[in-house]
Design an enzyme around this catalytic site. Structure first.
Site, PDB file in Angstrom:
ATOM      1  N   GLN A 256    -106.143  20.633 -14.097  1.00  0.00           N
ATOM      2  CA  GLN A 256    -106.041  19.243 -13.313  1.00  0.00           C
ATOM      3  C   GLN A 256    -104.663  18.664 -13.836  1.00  0.00           C
ATOM      4  O   GLN A 256    -104.442  17.820 -14.610  1.00  0.00           O
ATOM      5  CB  GLN A 256    -107.197  18.210 -13.981  1.00  0.00           C
ATOM      6  N   PHE A 257    -103.739  18.918 -12.887  1.00  0.00           N
ATOM      7  CA  PHE A 257    -102.479  18.417 -13.046  1.00  0.00           C
ATOM      8  C   PHE A 257    -102.076  16.869 -13.042  1.00  0.00           C
ATOM      9  O   PHE A 257    -101.069  16.635 -13.629  1.00  0.00           O
ATOM     10  CB  PHE A 257    -101.455  19.564 -11.998  1.00  0.00           C
ATOM     11  N   THR A 258    -102.926  16.370 -12.251  1.00  0.00           N
ATOM     12  CA  THR A 258    -103.060  14.861 -12.039  1.00  0.00           C
ATOM     13  C   THR A 258    -102.849  14.211 -13.682  1.00  0.00           C
ATOM     14  O   THR A 258    -102.702  13.206 -13.604  1.00  0.00           O
ATOM     15  CB  THR A 258    -103.814  14.293 -11.119  1.00  0.00           C
TER      16      THR A 258
END
Length: 153
Positions: free
Chosen positions: A78-80
């Site tokens: 989850q790069f966010t």
């Protein structure tokens, strides 16, 4: 690197309506890789997650780690999680690692968990995933790699 640990009774990830992975009791690990993260960071974070005592023993205290509890792990990239929201209304993701750098580190994180004896399910890197979970407690902990080497106050 940032990991959001959610203690769960169950969790699953699906892509386009197809179940990709599911676990029973254990940890859902949402993992964000920063541009400066390296293999050593991944190893430290994996150890921290496995060894974190978030499961209750007979006395009701958090005194068991993932292995002691017999739990599984579901790893979802989850790069966010690496978003910078200090300025404006739109999150900036410039501090997140590029896909070609992040994907092998996410895979390494899952492998490090397995090497420590954890049964691991994973999402699919770069895919639009649907994550379902039943948080147990609720217990949610955020672990940031920058905090691992700081002394406790």
């Amino acid at each position: 690197m940032r990991v959001v640990i959610q203690r769960v009774t169950r969790a699953s990830v699906s892509i386009d309506g197809e179940s990709v992975a599911a676990i029973g009791p254990g940890m859902l690990l949402l993992v964000g890789i920063g541009a400066k993260d390296r293999a050593e960071t991944v190893r430290k974070m994996a150890a921290k997650c496995v060894e974190m005592r978030l499961f209750e023993g007979d006395d009701g205290r958090f005194d068991q780690d993932l292995l002691q509890s017999g739990g599984d792990a579901l790893v979802v990239s989850q790069f966010t999680l690496i978003a910078d929201v200090r300025k404006g209304r739109r999150p900036s993701f410039t501090a997140a690692a590029a896909g070609g750098e992040a994907e092998p580190l996410i895979e390494m994180f899952a492998e490090e968990l397995r090497a420590r004896g954890v049964r691991v399910g994973t999402g699919r890197f770069g895919a639009h995933m649907r994550v379902a979970l039943e948080n147990d407690g609720p217990v949610t902990i955020v672990v940031d790699s920058d905090d691992l080497d700081r002394p406790r106050r």
